[in-house]
Design a protein around this motif. Structure first.
Motif, mmCIF file in Angstrom:
data_model
loop_
_atom_site.group_PDB
_atom_site.id
_atom_site.type_symbol
_atom_site.label_atom_id
_atom_site.label_comp_id
_atom_site.label_asym_id
_atom_site.label_seq_id
_atom_site.Cartn_x
_atom_site.Cartn_y
_atom_site.Cartn_z
ATOM 1 N N SER A 198 0.802 -1.209 0.000
ATOM 2 C CA SER A 198 0.000 0.000 0.000
ATOM 3 C C SER A 198 0.840 1.265 0.000
ATOM 4 O O SER A 198 0.326 2.357 0.016
ATOM 5 C CB SER A 198 -0.960 -0.010 1.185
ATOM 6 O OG SER A 198 -0.317 -0.519 2.304
ATOM 7 N N PHE A 222 -0.239 3.535 -2.720
ATOM 8 C CA PHE A 222 -1.384 4.405 -2.420
ATOM 9 C C PHE A 222 -0.962 5.541 -1.518
ATOM 10 O O PHE A 222 -1.320 6.686 -1.686
ATOM 11 C CB PHE A 222 -2.485 3.617 -1.705
ATOM 12 C CG PHE A 222 -3.011 2.476 -2.505
ATOM 13 C CD1 PHE A 222 -3.587 2.697 -3.747
ATOM 14 C CD2 PHE A 222 -2.906 1.191 -2.019
ATOM 15 C CE1 PHE A 222 -4.064 1.641 -4.493
ATOM 16 C CE2 PHE A 222 -3.383 0.134 -2.767
ATOM 17 C CZ PHE A 222 -3.964 0.355 -4.006
ATOM 18 N N VAL A 261 0.556 8.540 -3.063
ATOM 19 C CA VAL A 261 -0.364 9.418 -3.769
ATOM 20 C C VAL A 261 -0.941 10.460 -2.832
ATOM 21 O O VAL A 261 -1.182 11.600 -3.191
ATOM 22 C CB VAL A 261 -1.521 8.597 -4.374
ATOM 23 C CG1 VAL A 261 -2.470 9.496 -5.136
ATOM 24 C CG2 VAL A 261 -0.967 7.511 -5.269
ATOM 25 N N LEU A 262 -1.131 10.027 -1.573
ATOM 26 C CA LEU A 262 -1.964 10.867 -0.735
ATOM 27 C C LEU A 262 -1.216 11.875 0.106
ATOM 28 O O LEU A 262 -1.815 12.769 0.659
ATOM 29 C CB LEU A 262 -2.751 9.972 0.209
ATOM 30 C CG LEU A 262 -1.876 8.995 0.931
ATOM 31 C CD1 LEU A 262 -1.437 9.591 2.232
ATOM 32 C CD2 LEU A 262 -2.623 7.731 1.102
ATOM 33 N N LEU A 288 -1.957 9.658 8.240
ATOM 34 C CA LEU A 288 -1.770 9.709 6.782
ATOM 35 C C LEU A 288 -2.934 10.439 6.126
ATOM 36 O O LEU A 288 -2.753 11.178 5.167
ATOM 37 C CB LEU A 288 -1.703 8.284 6.214
ATOM 38 C CG LEU A 288 -0.350 7.604 6.161
ATOM 39 C CD1 LEU A 288 -0.514 6.212 5.585
ATOM 40 C CD2 LEU A 288 0.585 8.410 5.286
ATOM 41 N N ASP A 328 6.055 7.392 3.497
ATOM 42 C CA ASP A 328 4.697 7.847 3.791
ATOM 43 C C ASP A 328 4.621 9.333 4.127
ATOM 44 O O ASP A 328 3.656 10.011 3.803
ATOM 45 C CB ASP A 328 4.118 7.055 4.975
ATOM 46 C CG ASP A 328 3.778 5.630 4.586
ATOM 47 O OD1 ASP A 328 3.868 5.325 3.388
ATOM 48 O OD2 ASP A 328 3.421 4.842 5.473
#
Lengths: 531, 308
Positions: A12, A15, A18-19, A257, A277
């Motif tokens: 993950s 993902f 991206v955030l 996050l 992250d």
């Protein structure tokens, strides 16, 4: 399950990348709105009485102000106390600053301190932090081995006037002013209203600190504290702090996050991933006063030879483990106390804490080798599996011994087996000090004093003697404790592993986070973005 | 019927005592001393440990502890945790959240699986039938926490459609995603049963008779087949309510939902025996009562199952 979770985490990352740019707007305070912080906490919060809390340090340190304070450099300053003085290191006179009040408006007096400490130390109250007061004369009378105590007052405490009281210790202790610092919460004062209903007080503590808890707290619900307008100390940088409970650190991390929480503790199984992250300036790593060891069962003759213990230490590549498992956030230990301790003799462990597989194998051969299986024991379910499997691997490869790592069912089984001397191999030990002094760690681990009894294996009389001498010296710089560590370097009773860092991640809202000498973020000094 | 219900109630009482005793022993006879572990690696002073042990009756033999616990239960007192919190209070404040979550999840299971089962059953053997089977089985074979964490990242963080932690947004926004994940684990079973039951019923004699009378397909399925095919499905759905409460333990922990499941999860982590027993006991009770209600309900739905 942990391993699987980790696998998911890895997939993950994509993902997660991206955030990072698009966290929610919910957490951002608008123009002119009061500065609020949301802290994610996942530790159980049993009771907020300062003499009982064991993992609500951020909250307790915001709602209360300590007598003395140690900053990240180990410098001592005075907060609620004007001075803490002694001529003989046995009898101390504490003078409080004038004009301080509790959140209920009553003035903070010497009597409040004396009453609070008596309450915490009184055996039948069974307060979890009462051991912090064991240095004060009369503690033993309040905690007799059998039956009810005959008195409910510490004989070592005496009120001199409204703002002055004296404390007599059991023996000379130069570190007493350091012991009164921020994380030893048993020393915090409680107002007279607290003693009438300690249970109610535990739900809504009234302190002398910069923040006041506004509502009676219910288990599982957030705890809210707002700025106390009449606070006599330094103004905090924020107006309101909310602690939101999470089921575990991973959930809190995930919510950070998403941008819903401003400060959370970094879970151990995200240490290697956090750099992907979060942006660099949202990751904070503070050196903590904690250190981990590999201890030896002194009841097992196979470990009697000091060379066996030294060989095991030299066979472990601490740098590689640090990089692979801790994302380079924990420092390999080079002494028996963490380097953040004032006067720490860094590097006293010398070559024996450095990775040298050939020398390790040679040393073990000199000592006559090792017979049988070498089982490393550690508490299961605490996220330590990777570390101890890695150590077992090193011992197998570099020393040719039949080493395996075995987790216990949990903390309770582990400590019981340890204390009953059932463990048949090296085992996990760790000490997180509440005040940054070598004394705290050395006393807890290597003497018979009520601390981490047995967590360091054998008790060495020379170390205890050296500690007593250092305690009685009038220097506060901590260098007197090097003598005790010299004995440890010679006897090598345990292998120092890692100095722990206390790690946190923040949302975009936090511009700068600082910590004190105990590794806990200073919530009163958080600098917010846009300020 | 009355005799049957009273016999079942008696059984229920016996099972209840048996199960709670086993849980109680399992929790309190575990190796290790929960009081000593209260401080992690920072041991409590000996006098404090002794005081706490006698306060919580841990120095008594296990049977006496259990009897004391039962005595408390009879007075509606679930006891206190080792840190002095009332177990009853904690559960009371959390049950509404869990019930909301479980009922949402259960309704989603009913809606989705009955629809899927109907679609697959009415066109059995078709590509649709096969893809329903494959899809539900694949979804169910993914471990629940994997699905939960993936959903958090995709739906919660990347898309930002639903909150990923807590229930502050209220029903339905905060409940739908976790409920959907719990519901996924009932889909395969229920939709297969619905399909099978539907196919069987469609082949039975009375359906042929109805068709011969010239009744339309819609009326045959809607008025007659559904009722007959529903009986085993209702049974399964009701039993699922129990396993669904189990699913909430993991999902509440992942989504930080302040319910009984999370309470149990944390209680196990913190070795809070009284709390574990309290939550487990209520879960057992709910499971037993639902089972009883299902048996009574199924006899109402299907007169062939009679209890005299």
């Amino acid at each position: 399950m942990r391993g699987l979770l980790k696998g998911v985490g890895a997939t993950s990352v994509a993902f997660a990348l991206v955030l990072t740019g698009c966290s929610s707007t919910e957490a951002d305070g608008g123009e002119g709105s009061p500065a609020e912080l949301v802290i994610g906490s996942s530790d159980p919060v049993p009771n907020l009485v300062p003499g009982r809390q064991s993992n609500a340090f951020g909250l307790t340190m915001s709602v209360f102000s300590p007598l003395t304070f140690l900053d990240a450099e180990g410098e001592l300053s005075y907060v609620a106390a004007e001075s803490v003085e002694s001529d003989d290191q046995i009898t101390w006179t504490i003078t409080l600053r004038d004009g301080w009040t509790f959140h209920d408006g009553t003035p903070v007096t010497a009597q409040d301190y004396v009453d609070s400490w008596n309450t915490v130390a009184y055996g039948p109250n069974a307060f979890e932090n009462s051991g912090q007061l064991a240095v004060i004369a009369g503690y033993a009378d309040l905690n007799p081995a059998e039956g009810e105590p005959a008195t409910d007052e510490l004989s070592g405490l005496a009120v001199i006037d409204d703002l002055t009281f004296s404390v007599t210790l059991n023996r000379a202790d130069s570190q007493f002013p350091v012991q009164l610092s921020q994380a030893q919460t048993a020393f915090y004062p409680m107002p007279q209203s607290a003693f009438q209903d300690l249970d109610a007080y535990g739900k809504q503590p009234i302190g002398n600190g910069p923040f006041a808890v506004t509502t009676r707290w219910t288990e599982g619900e957030p705890i809210v504290a707002e700025r106390y307008q009449d606070y006599a100390g330094d103004e905090p940088t924020v107006d309101k702090i909310t602690w939101v409970p999470y089921s575990d650190r991973l959930t809190a991390y995930t919510d950070a996050l998403a941008g819903n929480v401003d400060i959370v503790r970094l879970p151990a199984n995200r240490m290697t991933q956090v750099a992907d992250d979060f942006e660099d300036d949202h990751i904070y790593s503070f050196s903590g006063p904690a250190i981990s060891y590999l201890s030896f069962p002194y009841w097992d003759a196979r470990f009697d030879d000091v060379r066996v213990r030294q060989a095991i230490s030299m066979a472990i590549d601490r740098d590689a483990i640090n990089e692979a498992l801790f994302g380079d956030l924990n420092a390999p230990a080079t002494a028996w106390t963490p380097s953040i301790m004032p006067g720490n003799p860094d590097g006293i462990c010398g070559e024996y804490c450095e990775y040298d597989p050939e020398a390790a194998a040679a040393l073990l051969a000199q000592a006559g080798g090792f017979e049988g299986e070498l089982t490393i024991h550690f508490p299961g379910g605490a996220g330590q599996d990777d570390l101890f499997n890695a150590i077992a691997n090193y011992l197998r490869q570099n020393l040719g011994v039949d080493a395996i790592a075995r987790p216990s069912v949990g903390w309770a089984e582990f400590s019981e087996d340890r204390n009953n001397k059932v463990l048949d191999g090296p085992f996990f030990a760790r000490w997180g000090a509440l005040y940054p002094s070598q004394q705290s760690t050395l006393r807890a681990v290597f003497t018979s004093a009520a601390g981490c009894t047995n967590c360091g294996g054998v008790i060495i009389p020379e170390v205890e003697q050296a500690l007593n001498d250092a305690d009685a010296s009038d220097s506060e710089d901590g260098e007197a404790y090097a003598a005790a560590q010299q004995h440890l370097a010679e006897g090598f009773p345990v292998v120092p592993l890692f100095e722990e860092s206390y790690n946190f991640v923040t949302s975009d809202k936090v511009a700068e986070l600082t910590a004190s000498a105990v590794g806990e973020p200073l919530l009163t000094d958080v600098i917010l973005a846009g300020d | 019927m009355t005799r049957y219900v009273s016999r079942r109630l008696l059984e229920l009482v016996i099972v209840f005592f048996g199960v709670t005793f086993v849980i109680y022993c399992a929790v309190f006879l575990l190796p290790g001393d929960p009081i000593a572990a209260l401080g992690g690696d920072r041991p409590l002073p000996e006098s404090v440990q002794k005081q706490l042990r006698s306060r919580y009756g841990l120095d008594l033999p296990i049977w006496q502890q259990y009897l004391d616990y039962l005595g408390g239960l009879a007075r509606g007192d679930f006891g206190t945790t080792f840190t002095g919190q009332s177990v009853g209070e904690q559960m009371a404040s959390r049950w509404p959240t869990t019930i909301k979550l479980a009922l949402t999840a259960w309704s989603l299971t009913v809606l989705i699986s009955v629809a899927l089962g109907l679609a697959a059953g009415l066109r059995h053997g078709s590509a649709l039938d096969r893809s329903v089977l494959l899809g539900t089985i694949v979804a169910e074979s993914v471990p629940i926490f994997v699905l939960g964490i993936m959903a958090q990242y995709i739906v919660g963080i990347t898309l930002g459609w639903a909150p990923i932690a807590g229930v502050d947004d209220g029903w339905p926004r905060a409940y739908l995603l976790p409920a959907l994940i719990i519901a996924v684990y009932g889909l395969a079973g229920v939709s297969r049963l619905m399909r099978g039951s539907l196919v069987d019923t469609m082949r039975s004699d009375f359906v042929r008779t109805l068709r011969a009378k010239g009744m339309s397909q819609g009326d045959v399925v809607g008025l007659h087949v559904m009722r007959n095919a529903a009986a085993p499905v209702v049974n399964l759905l009701a039993i699922q309510l129990g396993s669904l409460l189990g699913g909430t333990v993991v999902i509440e922990a992942i989504f930080n939902i302040n319910g009984v499941g999370q309470l149990l999860y944390k209680a196990i982590q913190d070795q809070e025996g009284t709390l574990v027993v309290g939550v487990a006991t209520t879960l057992v009770f709910i499971f037993l009562v639902t089972n009883l209600l299902v048996d009574i309900l199924s006899s109402v739905l299907d007169p062939r199952i009679r209890h005299d």
